[in-house]
Design an enzyme around this catalytic site. Structure first.
Site: not given
Length: 432
Positions: A30, A122, A155, A250, A254, A258, A261
């Site tokens: 990094d 991506t 995540e 999904f 709501g 966010g 991705c």
């Protein structure tokens, strides 16, 4: 097998640690000296359940290393993964590929022997071809292939997703590249994880297509939630009653999607279509519905407060875009809370992991509570914005006792109306 992961962010660190768990010798490289120093001290810069133990175990086992230098690790590598950020480019919605291309150009000089360079980030269709061109230009004599191996990490459950994937996508152009990637992923043979081998372009597009479709499901059910409110239907029951071929995932109404991705990948897919003279009207509508859903949540909160949030104390439970992460990128909170604060509300927020990130992204008018009770103290309204487990079983009697008002605004549909109203609250949900 020697693996280099360029980028020790979310994707690079999780992927590198998991490849080390497979038995590979992995070096995460990094540009940030601070990040490398922290990782070398055993400090994990992101919150992901189980990642600290996974990293510590593989560092102790001598399989996982961290470095700020590219030359030595790349020279010894069998595979070099590019796992740097591809954020939305300011102003036009395209994926910003400057970090991908910089990594490709820099690593080229250090290649030694046959190496597979793998796009893990991506990236839009055509990126692998450009990486190939840049490496060839920088090092004409190099023996290498470029491959695409998109990640499908959620995540909060990324380690399980990597170690027990529902599929692995390998975009390759040569048998050598395919063989080397299959060898790296060989431990997955024990669980018979499907490996889909494609061309470069298909692999690049698969990730965008998957994320755009999932985002579309979220926007679809959020649009249906509006119709449910207008007609007296219950969006939870509507979603449960939809065709089994659609699948239940999904389809939870709501405050909008966010994260790292969906927002950037839907915009990038729209731009990819435009570059080819095509429209992507379904994805465009998905983005529009998502933006309007966040604005609708502000109106919903305002209505629950009697038409004005001015001088009202609002307790917000949850800031991150989803539970089990500290990620605040494009979280609904970033659109909803400033709109309330700008109209004179006193916003007091609590989140188990997201406060440090939120402090840098939300206005100074948002205050932060160290405990749930501190956030609730004297509040006119409670807004449940992220469905962390510790918010699912609130002591309702104690909550009502702490609050000044009785507005309970459940933007994740965690609770049942009868339960909340029975505890003395005025309950507001989404699509119910």
């Amino acid at each position: 097998m020697n693996v280099v992961m360029i980028g020790a962010g979310y994707v690079g660190l999780v992927s590198g640690a998991c490849f080390a768990e497979f038995g590979a010798r992995v070096t995460c490289v990094d540009k940030s000296p601070e990040r490398i120093a922290a990782l070398s001290r055993g400090e994990i810069p992101i919150y992901e359940p189980g990642l600290d133990d996974l990293v510590a175990r593989n560092v102790a086992g001598g399989r996982l290393h961290f470095s700020g230098e590219l030359a030595g690790p790349v020279a010894a590598a069998d595979l070099v993964f590019i796992a740097v950020g591809t954020p939305t480019r300011r102003g036009d919605g395209h994926a910003d590929l400057q970090y991908v291309y910089a990594a490709a150009t820099e690593l080229a000089a250090h290649l030694n022997g046959y190496t597979v360079i793998v796009d893990k980030s991506t990236v839009p269709v055509g990126t692998a071809r450009e990486v190939q061109r840049l490496v060839r230009k920088a090092n004409p004599g190099a023996d290498f292939d470029v491959a695409s191996n998109p990640e499908f990490l959620r995540e909060g459950s990324a380690i399980g997703d990597f170690l027990r994937p529902d599929r692995v996508v390998l975009g390759v152009e040569s048998e050598r590249a395919e063989a080397r990637l299959r060898e790296l992923y060989r431990p997955l043979n024990l669980i018979e994880a499907p490996i889909l081998v494609t061309d470069l372009e298909s692999a690049e597009l698969i990730k965008y297509a998957a994320n755009a479709f999932l985002a579309t499901k979220i926007s679809f059910i959020n649009e249906i939630s509006q119709l449910c409110e207008a007609t007296g239907a219950d969006v939870n029951l509507v979603a449960k009653g939809m065709d089994g071929r659609i699948g239940p995932k999904f389809l939870h109404a709501g405050p909008g999607y966010g994260g790292s991705c969906f927002p950037k990948d839907t915009l990038a897919l729209i731009r990819i279509a435009q570059e080819h003279g095509l429209s992507s009207r379904i994805v465009e509508a998905t983005v529009e519905v998502n933006a309007s859903q966040k604005a609708r949540m502000v109106a919903k909160i305002r209505q629950a407060l009697g038409g004005s949030e001015a001088d009202k104390r609002i307790a917000v439970l949850g800031l991150t875009f989803k539970p089990e992460t500290d990620d605040m990128r494009d979280a609904p909170a970033l659109a909803i809370l400033p709109a309330l604060a700008d109209k004179g509300a006193q916003v007091v927020a609590h989140d188990p992991q997201g406060v440090d990130e939120a402090r840098d992204l939300l206005p100074d008018t948002v205050h932060y509570a160290g405990t749930i009770e501190e956030a609730l103290e004297g509040a006119d309204a409670l807004v449940l914005l992220t469905e962390w487990n510790q918010y699912r079983g609130l002591d309702l009697a104690r909550t009502r006792e702490l609050m000044r008002g009785n507005a309970f605004i459940d933007l994740r549909n965690v609770y049942e109306r009868k339960l909340i109203e029975g505890a003395g609250f005025a309950y507001t949900a989404v699509g119910r």
